[in-house]
Design a protein around this motif. Structure first.
Motif, short mmCIF file in Angstrom:
data_model
loop_
_atom_site.label_atom_id
_atom_site.label_comp_id
_atom_site.label_asym_id
_atom_site.label_seq_id
_atom_site.Cartn_x
_atom_site.Cartn_y
_atom_site.Cartn_z
N THR A 1 39.23 41.52 54.29
CA THR A 1 38.52 42.79 54.14
C THR A 1 37.89 42.96 52.76
N ARG A 2 38.28 42.14 51.81
CA ARG A 2 37.65 42.12 50.50
C ARG A 2 37.78 40.72 49.95
N PHE A 3 36.71 40.25 49.34
CA PHE A 3 36.75 38.92 48.76
C PHE A 3 35.63 38.81 47.74
N ASP A 4 36.00 38.82 46.48
CA ASP A 4 35.02 38.67 45.40
C ASP A 4 35.68 37.88 44.28
N LEU A 5 35.06 37.83 43.13
CA LEU A 5 35.59 37.03 42.02
C LEU A 5 36.87 37.62 41.44
N GLU A 6 37.11 38.90 41.67
CA GLU A 6 38.27 39.57 41.09
C GLU A 6 39.49 39.60 42.00
N GLN A 7 39.27 39.74 43.30
CA GLN A 7 40.39 39.96 44.20
C GLN A 7 40.05 39.55 45.62
N ALA A 8 41.07 39.10 46.32
CA ALA A 8 40.97 38.87 47.77
C ALA A 8 41.91 39.85 48.44
N GLU A 9 41.52 40.31 49.63
CA GLU A 9 42.34 41.25 50.39
C GLU A 9 42.31 40.85 51.85
#
Length: 150
Positions: A28-36
């Protein structure tokens, strides 16, 4: 392809893994800072039928998946560009070296969210910190994963 263009492809690859599908995992979230990664409660996830709480293996697996996604991202962020076939070749070589799971509270809830952040990323190894919370914000588990990325 640039790193930002690869993120949806990596997320889809993890979602399409048969075991991740069995658990109902969605990135549901995936970027350079965090995966969810999120998933819903299911009776098939019960580890203790008397208390109706989630199996510890499910918890450890979800933490490993979200940590692995973040480790892959950290490794690929060092590259200027990569072709899709090279990406899949590299993904096939990446693996979990070690994972520690601390079970803080029973796995109860209707919806669960696992998150990961990179603690350290090197040329060969990435270390991630992962957490699992339920839909009311209860912190169920904490994990630290070490991943082979190069």
């Amino acid at each position: 392809m640039k790193h930002a263009d690869l993120l949806p492809l990596i997320a889809t690859t993890f979602e399409q893994m048969p075991f991740n599908q069995l658990l109902g995992l969605k990135v549901t979230r995936f970027d350079l800072e965090q995966a969810e990664v999120c998933f819903d409660w299911s009776e098939q996830l019960i580890g203790n039928p008397m208390q109706k709480i989630m199996h510890g293996g499910v918890i450890a697996t979800v933490l490993d998946v979200v940590g692995g996604i973040m480790a892959v991202s950290s490794a690929l962020s060092r590259m200027q560009a990569i072709q899709q076939d090279e990406l899949f070749s590299r993904l096939g070589k990446m693996s979990t070296i070690d994972i520690r799971t601390d079970y803080l509270r029973p796995g109860r809830g209707q919806h669960f969210t696992a998150t990961a952040r990179v603690i350290r990323s090197g040329n060969k190894v990435a270390v991630c910190r992962m957490e699992l919370h339920n839909d009311t914000g209860v912190h169920i588990a904490l994990g630290t994963g070490t991943y082979l990325v190069g």
